[in-house]
Design a protein around this motif. Structure first.
Motif, short mmCIF file in Angstrom:
data_model
loop_
_atom_site.label_atom_id
_atom_site.label_comp_id
_atom_site.label_asym_id
_atom_site.label_seq_id
_atom_site.Cartn_x
_atom_site.Cartn_y
_atom_site.Cartn_z
N GLN A 244 0.85 -1.19 0.00
CA GLN A 244 0.00 0.00 0.00
C GLN A 244 0.89 1.25 0.00
N THR A 245 0.63 2.16 -0.92
CA THR A 245 1.44 3.38 -1.01
C THR A 245 0.56 4.61 -0.99
N LYS A 246 1.03 5.65 -0.32
CA LYS A 246 0.32 6.92 -0.37
C LYS A 246 0.72 7.67 -1.63
N PHE A 276 -14.63 1.08 -5.00
CA PHE A 276 -15.59 2.07 -4.52
C PHE A 276 -14.90 3.01 -3.53
N LYS A 277 -15.30 4.27 -3.57
CA LYS A 277 -14.79 5.26 -2.61
C LYS A 277 -15.89 5.58 -1.61
N ASN A 278 -15.51 5.56 -0.33
CA ASN A 278 -16.46 5.94 0.71
C ASN A 278 -16.75 7.43 0.62
N ASP A 279 -18.02 7.76 0.64
CA ASP A 279 -18.41 9.17 0.56
C ASP A 279 -19.62 9.39 1.45
N GLY A 324 -7.89 9.05 -0.10
CA GLY A 324 -9.26 8.83 0.35
C GLY A 324 -9.41 7.45 0.94
N THR A 325 -10.65 7.11 1.35
CA THR A 325 -10.97 5.81 1.93
C THR A 325 -11.78 5.01 0.93
N PRO A 357 -12.33 -5.12 3.39
CA PRO A 357 -12.35 -4.06 4.41
C PRO A 357 -11.93 -2.71 3.81
N ASN A 358 -12.35 -1.64 4.46
CA ASN A 358 -11.95 -0.31 4.02
C ASN A 358 -10.43 -0.14 4.14
N PHE A 359 -9.87 0.62 3.23
CA PHE A 359 -8.46 1.00 3.32
C PHE A 359 -8.36 2.48 2.96
N THR A 360 -7.30 3.12 3.41
CA THR A 360 -7.13 4.55 3.19
C THR A 360 -5.82 4.82 2.46
#
Length: 446
Positions: A244-246, A276-279, A324-325, A357-360
């Motif tokens: 996972q990279t920012k 999908f993006k959490n919004d 984003g998440t 699961p959600n990831f950010t």
């Protein structure tokens, strides 16, 4: 009215003609008649009369004598096509106080197969108990195709059997699943394991990907129309995230992530994955890719790699992700299918979705700094003015460099010491200067 009756009689004649040639009915009743008593061996008769809105169906009638007490009789009663209601009457007569008549009971087609409908009543001075089993298979809580992990509930039956393969192949044998049970719950994988059939090893067009269920009365060999499912491989289980990279800079949208899943896919499958993006106003579908190319204008695909002996696979999401998440929904499908764009919730097409699961994706820290005049020229045109750049922070924190007046000449603060966060720039003549600072990844302060 008279004309309608003639038409209905014709329908019944046609129906029974078809049935006589062996066509399996869609709807039927299995009636059990249990003789529980007899008075002085007198041949008392109990009658169960059935009619529908398209005509009379059949009459069930057995004598109650000392020799028949304890007997249970079975009648498979076919219901004519096109009915909407069935009417049931129960009568018992010919013996004093045992005379009994129950008001007609109406059973709607829409309520047909929901459990046992008791059309007869037990009475201590009478001789019969009737049970009516409505036969018409409905599969609930699942849609076709299904996978080996699917639990199927089937309602509307009595004796249940299954067959894997072509149901029209007379060489194949229907096998017993359950007896005298209106509703059954079965795990598809258990049946395939019992038959030693591995779904993921079957060709996509194999008849063994078809499983059929039928119900009726085994002893009389009469059944209603079976229900059929196509069985495909289940979506692989989610095993975690990795790599996972920012985002590389605070103003870029180039974050990324990789997923681990519990199995690979066979040649007949594809793995379709949707991001999908959490919004706060509702989750947003960002993009969708598969192990096959989905668009003529976008050639990117998901590429699986074996992470551990064939039991753990992974893939990198093929496009960059903004900060984003998020979460993924993925599913295996037939390779020939073109996946639809799913909603955030499951739909009919996406019946075996796995939600991760959600990831950010974090945004890289912005580079910030301050700059001030450190000193003017000591003499006219001496060119010894200075600017101080200080309080530099953010970014990678692995060293900084500056640029004056867009001359594309970036100069490091101190190449030998990455912790240096201040520099004094000398050798400047009178004038106005513009200072830029960036980190080791070339991300500039914004």
């Amino acid at each position: 009215m008279f004309g309608k009756r003639v038409i209905l009689q014709l329908i019944i004649i046609v129906f029974y003609t078809i049935t006589a040639f062996g066509q399996t009915p869609e709807y039927a009743y299995l009636v059990t008649t249990e003789v529980i008593n007899s008075y002085n061996n007198y041949p008392i008769t109990g009658e169960l009369n059935m009619n529908s809105d398209v005509g009379r169906i059949e009459q069930v009638k057995y004598p109650a004598t000392s020799s028949t007490i304890g007997n249970t009789y079975f009648d498979f009663i076919t219901i004519p096509q096109g009915f909407s209601e069935v009417y049931v009457d129960v009568n018992q007569n010919d013996y004093m106080e045992c005379d009994y008549s129950q008001p007609s009971e109406t059973i709607l087609k829409s309520d047909f197969n929901y459990g046992i409908i008791a059309a007869g009543l037990y009475m201590s001075n009478c001789n019969y108990v009737y049970n009516l089993y409505p036969l018409h298979i409905i599969g609930t809580n699942n849609v076709d195709p299904i996978c080996p992990l699917t639990k199927v509930e089937l309602t509307g039956g009595y004796d249940w059997e299954y067959l894997i393969g072509n149901k029209d192949d007379t060489a194949l044998e229907w096998k017993v699943l359950s007896s005298a049970t209106p509703t059954i719950n079965i795990n598809i994988g258990d049946i395939y394991d019992k038959e030693s059939v591995i779904i993921n090893e079957l060709p996509v067009d194999s008849e063994k990907r078809k499983i059929h269920f039928r119900t009726g009365h085994k002893a009389s060999g009469k059944y209603v129309t079976p229900i059929t499912y196509t069985v495909i491989g289940c979506s692989p289980p989610f095993k975690g995230y990795y790599n996972q990279t920012k985002t590389s800079c605070s103003y870029f949208k180039d974050g990324n992530i990789s997923l681990k899943i519990g199995r690979g896919i066979d040649p007949s499958e594809q793995l379709a994955v949707t991001l999908f993006k959490n919004d706060s106003n509702g989750d947003i579908l960002v993009s969708q890719y598969s192990t096959k190319q989905l668009s003529t204008t976008d050639s990117k695909i998901i590429v699986l790699e074996d992470l551990g002996g064939g039991s753990l696979y992974g893939f990198k999401w093929p496009v960059d992700i903004d900060a984003g998440t998020y979460y993924f929904r993925y599913q295996t499908l037939n390779e020939a299918d073109t996946p639809q764009k799913p909603d955030a919730s499951d739909s009919v097409f996406w019946d075996k979705l796995v939600k991760t699961p959600n990831f950010t994706i974090e945004k890289a820290t912005n580079v910030t700094f301050k700059a001030e005049r450190f000193s003017d020229e000591n003499c006219f045109n001496s060119g010894d003015g200075k600017i101080r750049v200080y309080d530099v922070s953010g970014g990678t924190g692995e060293g900084y460099e500056y640029e004056l007046n867009k001359n594309n000449n970036w100069i490091p603060f101190n190449p030998s010491n990455k912790s240096i966060k201040e520099v004094v720039i000398g050798g400047l003549g009178k004038g106005t200067y513009k200072v830029k600072v960036r980190d080791s990844k070339k991300c500039m302060a914004k």
